[in-house]
Motif scaffolding. Structure first.
Motif, PDB file in Angstrom:
ATOM      1  N   LEU A 104     -52.657  19.794  -3.830  1.00  0.00           N
ATOM      2  CA  LEU A 104     -51.779  20.725  -4.649  1.00  0.00           C
ATOM      3  C   LEU A 104     -51.111  19.678  -5.890  1.00  0.00           C
ATOM      4  CD1 LEU A 104     -50.432  23.361  -2.245  1.00  0.00           C
ATOM      5  CD2 LEU A 104     -52.157  23.663  -4.066  1.00  0.00           C
ATOM      6  N   VAL A 105     -51.045  18.564  -5.640  1.00  0.00           N
ATOM      7  CA  VAL A 105     -50.551  17.805  -6.738  1.00  0.00           C
ATOM      8  C   VAL A 105     -51.307  17.918  -8.299  1.00  0.00           C
ATOM      9  CG1 VAL A 105     -52.009  15.674  -6.572  1.00  0.00           C
ATOM     10  CG2 VAL A 105     -49.604  15.441  -7.408  1.00  0.00           C
ATOM     11  N   LEU A 106     -52.583  18.490  -7.953  1.00  0.00           N
ATOM     12  CA  LEU A 106     -53.281  18.735  -9.085  1.00  0.00           C
ATOM     13  C   LEU A 106     -52.763  20.156  -9.916  1.00  0.00           C
ATOM     14  CD1 LEU A 106     -56.705  17.828  -7.726  1.00  0.00           C
ATOM     15  CD2 LEU A 106     -55.162  16.602  -9.305  1.00  0.00           C
ATOM     16  N   VAL A 107     -51.885  20.989  -9.287  1.00  0.00           N
ATOM     17  CA  VAL A 107     -51.402  22.376  -9.787  1.00  0.00           C
ATOM     18  C   VAL A 107     -50.665  22.122 -11.161  1.00  0.00           C
ATOM     19  CG1 VAL A 107     -49.821  24.184  -9.460  1.00  0.00           C
ATOM     20  CG2 VAL A 107     -51.360  23.508  -7.434  1.00  0.00           C
ATOM     21  N   ARG A 108     -51.061  22.782 -12.114  1.00  0.00           N
ATOM     22  CA  ARG A 108     -50.091  22.971 -13.273  1.00  0.00           C
ATOM     23  C   ARG A 108     -49.195  24.107 -13.444  1.00  0.00           C
ATOM     24  NH1 ARG A 108     -53.407  20.130 -17.150  1.00  0.00           N
ATOM     25  NH2 ARG A 108     -55.470  19.444 -16.408  1.00  0.00           N
ATOM     26  N   ARG A 109     -48.213  23.735 -14.290  1.00  0.00           N
ATOM     27  CA  ARG A 109     -47.235  24.789 -14.501  1.00  0.00           C
ATOM     28  C   ARG A 109     -47.747  25.704 -15.220  1.00  0.00           C
ATOM     29  NH1 ARG A 109     -42.752  20.693 -17.128  1.00  0.00           N
ATOM     30  NH2 ARG A 109     -44.454  20.635 -18.688  1.00  0.00           N
ATOM     31  N   ALA A 110     -46.838  26.954 -15.321  1.00  0.00           N
ATOM     32  CA  ALA A 110     -47.473  27.928 -15.906  1.00  0.00           C
ATOM     33  C   ALA A 110     -47.688  27.849 -17.431  1.00  0.00           C
ATOM     34  CB  ALA A 110     -46.240  28.865 -16.008  1.00  0.00           C
ATOM     35  N   ASP A 111     -47.251  26.741 -18.192  1.00  0.00           N
ATOM     36  CA  ASP A 111     -47.643  26.664 -19.522  1.00  0.00           C
ATOM     37  C   ASP A 111     -48.839  25.499 -19.420  1.00  0.00           C
ATOM     38  OD1 ASP A 111     -46.623  23.920 -18.583  1.00  0.00           O
ATOM     39  OD2 ASP A 111     -45.123  23.817 -20.004  1.00  0.00           O
ATOM     40  N   GLY A 112     -49.403  25.339 -18.528  1.00  0.00           N
ATOM     41  CA  GLY A 112     -50.847  24.617 -18.413  1.00  0.00           C
ATOM     42  C   GLY A 112     -50.596  23.015 -17.952  1.00  0.00           C
ATOM     43  N   GLN A 113     -49.316  22.524 -18.251  1.00  0.00           N
ATOM     44  CA  GLN A 113     -49.136  21.021 -18.094  1.00  0.00           C
ATOM     45  C   GLN A 113     -48.710  20.668 -16.761  1.00  0.00           C
ATOM     46  OE1 GLN A 113     -49.502  19.194 -21.139  1.00  0.00           O
ATOM     47  NE2 GLN A 113     -50.249  21.005 -21.804  1.00  0.00           N
ATOM     48  N   ARG A 114     -49.342  19.526 -16.293  1.00  0.00           N
ATOM     49  CA  ARG A 114     -48.886  18.992 -14.888  1.00  0.00           C
ATOM     50  C   ARG A 114     -47.532  18.674 -14.915  1.00  0.00           C
ATOM     51  NH1 ARG A 114     -53.789  18.743 -12.544  1.00  0.00           N
ATOM     52  NH2 ARG A 114     -55.737  18.123 -13.931  1.00  0.00           N
ATOM     53  N   ASN A 115     -47.037  18.909 -13.653  1.00  0.00           N
ATOM     54  CA  ASN A 115     -45.445  18.711 -13.629  1.00  0.00           C
ATOM     55  C   ASN A 115     -45.249  17.472 -12.850  1.00  0.00           C
ATOM     56  OD1 ASN A 115     -42.865  18.816 -13.135  1.00  0.00           O
ATOM     57  ND2 ASN A 115     -42.851  21.255 -12.635  1.00  0.00           N
ATOM     58  N   GLY A 116     -45.206  16.443 -13.293  1.00  0.00           N
ATOM     59  CA  GLY A 116     -45.425  14.861 -12.573  1.00  0.00           C
ATOM     60  C   GLY A 116     -44.010  14.542 -12.222  1.00  0.00           C
ATOM     61  N   HIS A 117     -42.918  15.545 -12.709  1.00  0.00           N
ATOM     62  CA  HIS A 117     -41.525  15.177 -12.298  1.00  0.00           C
ATOM     63  C   HIS A 117     -41.302  15.901 -10.837  1.00  0.00           C
ATOM     64  CE1 HIS A 117     -37.251  14.334 -12.145  1.00  0.00           C
ATOM     65  NE2 HIS A 117     -37.100  15.585 -12.069  1.00  0.00           N
ATOM     66  N   ALA A 118     -41.615  16.956 -10.935  1.00  0.00           N
ATOM     67  CA  ALA A 118     -41.686  17.780  -9.646  1.00  0.00           C
ATOM     68  C   ALA A 118     -42.435  17.170  -8.560  1.00  0.00           C
ATOM     69  CB  ALA A 118     -42.184  19.170  -9.957  1.00  0.00           C
ATOM     70  N   ALA A 119     -43.586  16.516  -8.754  1.00  0.00           N
ATOM     71  CA  ALA A 119     -44.630  15.904  -7.795  1.00  0.00           C
ATOM     72  C   ALA A 119     -43.743  14.553  -7.363  1.00  0.00           C
ATOM     73  CB  ALA A 119     -45.938  15.581  -8.523  1.00  0.00           C
ATOM     74  N   LEU A 120     -43.157  13.940  -8.118  1.00  0.00           N
ATOM     75  CA  LEU A 120     -42.534  12.807  -7.708  1.00  0.00           C
ATOM     76  C   LEU A 120     -41.547  12.941  -6.785  1.00  0.00           C
ATOM     77  CD1 LEU A 120     -42.007   9.718  -7.624  1.00  0.00           C
ATOM     78  CD2 LEU A 120     -40.625   9.852  -9.770  1.00  0.00           C
ATOM     79  N   MET A 121     -40.536  14.077  -7.110  1.00  0.00           N
ATOM     80  CA  MET A 121     -39.376  14.541  -6.358  1.00  0.00           C
ATOM     81  C   MET A 121     -40.024  15.102  -5.010  1.00  0.00           C
ATOM     82  SD  MET A 121     -36.525  13.948  -7.892  1.00  0.00           S
ATOM     83  CE  MET A 121     -37.430  12.426  -8.374  1.00  0.00           C
ATOM     84  N   ALA A 122     -41.176  15.505  -5.163  1.00  0.00           N
ATOM     85  CA  ALA A 122     -41.456  16.244  -3.784  1.00  0.00           C
ATOM     86  C   ALA A 122     -42.260  15.033  -2.785  1.00  0.00           C
ATOM     87  CB  ALA A 122     -42.731  17.347  -3.990  1.00  0.00           C
ATOM     88  N   LEU A 123     -42.641  13.900  -3.566  1.00  0.00           N
ATOM     89  CA  LEU A 123     -43.119  12.913  -2.797  1.00  0.00           C
ATOM     90  C   LEU A 123     -42.124  12.267  -1.922  1.00  0.00           C
ATOM     91  CD1 LEU A 123     -46.147  11.572  -4.835  1.00  0.00           C
ATOM     92  CD2 LEU A 123     -46.307  12.718  -2.724  1.00  0.00           C
ATOM     93  N   ILE A 124     -40.934  11.897  -2.690  1.00  0.00           N
ATOM     94  CA  ILE A 124     -39.867  11.342  -2.223  1.00  0.00           C
ATOM     95  C   ILE A 124     -39.329  12.189  -1.180  1.00  0.00           C
ATOM     96  CG2 ILE A 124     -37.295  10.485  -2.536  1.00  0.00           C
ATOM     97  CD1 ILE A 124     -38.404  10.043  -5.607  1.00  0.00           C
ATOM     98  N   THR A 125     -39.141  13.546  -1.190  1.00  0.00           N
ATOM     99  CA  THR A 125     -38.869  14.463  -0.101  1.00  0.00           C
ATOM    100  C   THR A 125     -39.703  14.224   0.968  1.00  0.00           C
ATOM    101  OG1 THR A 125     -37.960  16.018  -1.673  1.00  0.00           O
ATOM    102  CG2 THR A 125     -38.407  16.781   0.366  1.00  0.00           C
ATOM    103  N   GLY A 126     -41.028  13.766   0.792  1.00  0.00           N
ATOM    104  CA  GLY A 126     -41.855  13.589   1.801  1.00  0.00           C
ATOM    105  C   GLY A 126     -41.696  12.460   2.820  1.00  0.00           C
ATOM    106  N   VAL A 127     -41.191  11.649   2.036  1.00  0.00           N
ATOM    107  CA  VAL A 127     -40.708  10.276   2.584  1.00  0.00           C
ATOM    108  C   VAL A 127     -39.704  10.514   3.603  1.00  0.00           C
ATOM    109  CG1 VAL A 127     -40.102   7.999   2.441  1.00  0.00           C
ATOM    110  CG2 VAL A 127     -41.771   8.670   0.961  1.00  0.00           C
ATOM    111  N   PHE A 128     -38.520  11.490   3.224  1.00  0.00           N
ATOM    112  CA  PHE A 128     -37.625  11.640   4.067  1.00  0.00           C
ATOM    113  C   PHE A 128     -37.919  12.400   5.246  1.00  0.00           C
ATOM    114  CE2 PHE A 128     -34.947  10.403   0.506  1.00  0.00           C
ATOM    115  CZ  PHE A 128     -33.746   9.707   1.117  1.00  0.00           C
TER     116      PHE A 128
END
Length: 281
Positions: free
Chosen positions: A130-154
């Motif tokens: 789901l890291v491939l999911v794009r935002r509603a405007d069609g752009q990839r949300n890299g910042h959200a993905a990074l924050m989510a991955l850090i959350t995953g480490v925790f």
């Protein structure tokens, strides 16, 4: 993993996705998160009347768990401020079982069968897709993905620490009840410093989430902590993350988030992993 443990963890996954949706769906996500975490206290206090006192040797694990849970909650908030539930939740939860499995096998010396490893990998990769999911405007949300991955480490870190701590404590419910109360105190102190008005608003605007979200969150993780003492932590963590299925359904049908082929593929892959895990010996 026995059938009762399997069913219990699936139930916990549903509860976990529900309280995450309450946080994401709230207008004030800091208020919602604070209400959920502080909402652990009523059930935690009640549980202490019935649960044995944890062994003193579990105190270092409990202290570590409090720190890791608090870090998870802070980064989860940052993630939800940046991205959709159907993107953030899966990435955060999907990375955790892969990290836990890797650490369990390479450091803790836990033996997992090839089919168990395949099931964990399938669940993790299905969710991470789901890291491939794009935002509603069609752009990839890299910042959200990074924050989510850090959350995953925790998530991976507190899962390992809590699982080992509950085993040492001799009582999973007692261990998590004390941890939950300490975590709630940390959250209250954090809100008191960051936004005193948010803390006081929990008693009014956040009352519903305090009751329902806090109760669902406490029960969900109390079940998971118990499951950590009944089955390998890596397998419990992986199965718990099938909550992506429930999160996707809630996000699409209740939060009106966009559904696309990537989300459907991820859900089907995650379900396949859960099926493999159920029949793995």
């Amino acid at each position: 993993m026995t059938i009762p443990v399997f069913i219990a963890v699936i139930g916990a996954a549903l509860l976990h996705a529900t309280w995450n949706a309450l946080v994401k769906g709230g207008a004030d996500k800091t208020l919602s998160m604070g209400a959920v975490i502080i909402g652990h206290v009523p059930l935690a206090v009640i549980s202490l009347w019935f649960a044995p006192t944890p062994a003193p040797a579990s105190l270092p694990y409990m202290a570590g768990g409090v720190v890791l849970h608090f870090g998870y909650q802070v980064f989860l908030l940052k993630s939800y401020e940046a991205g959709d539930l159907t993107q953030v939740y899966p990435i955060a939860r999907g990375s955790a079982p892969l990290i836990v499995a890797l650490f369990s096998v390479t450091v803790l010396g836990v033996h997992l069968t090839p089919l168990q490893l395949l099931a964990v990998l399938t669940i993790g990769c299905g969710i991470i897709s789901l890291v491939l999911v794009r935002r509603a405007d069609g752009q990839r949300n890299g910042h959200a993905a990074l924050m989510a991955l850090i959350t995953g480490v925790f998530i991976a870190s507190y899962s390992l620490v809590d699982g080992m701590g509950a085993r040492v404590a001799g009582t999973s419910l007692g261990f998590y009840s004390y941890l939950g109360i300490a975590n709630a105190i940390c959250m209250a102190a954090y809100l008191r410093l960051k936004s005193p008005t948010t803390l006081t608003a929990i008693a009014t605007k956040g009352r519903g989430i305090f009751i329902w979200g806090g109760g669902a969150s406490f029960i969900a993780y109390a079940i998971v902590t118990w499951a950590f003492t009944q089955a390998p932590i890596a397998l419990v963590t992986a199965l718990r993350e099938t909550s992506i299925v429930f999160a996707l359904l809630i996000g699409v049908f209740f939060l009106k988030e966009r559904l696309d082929l990537i989300k459907v593929f991820s859900t089907l892959t995650t379900l396949l992993g859960a099926i493999l895990l159920r029949f793995a010996k």
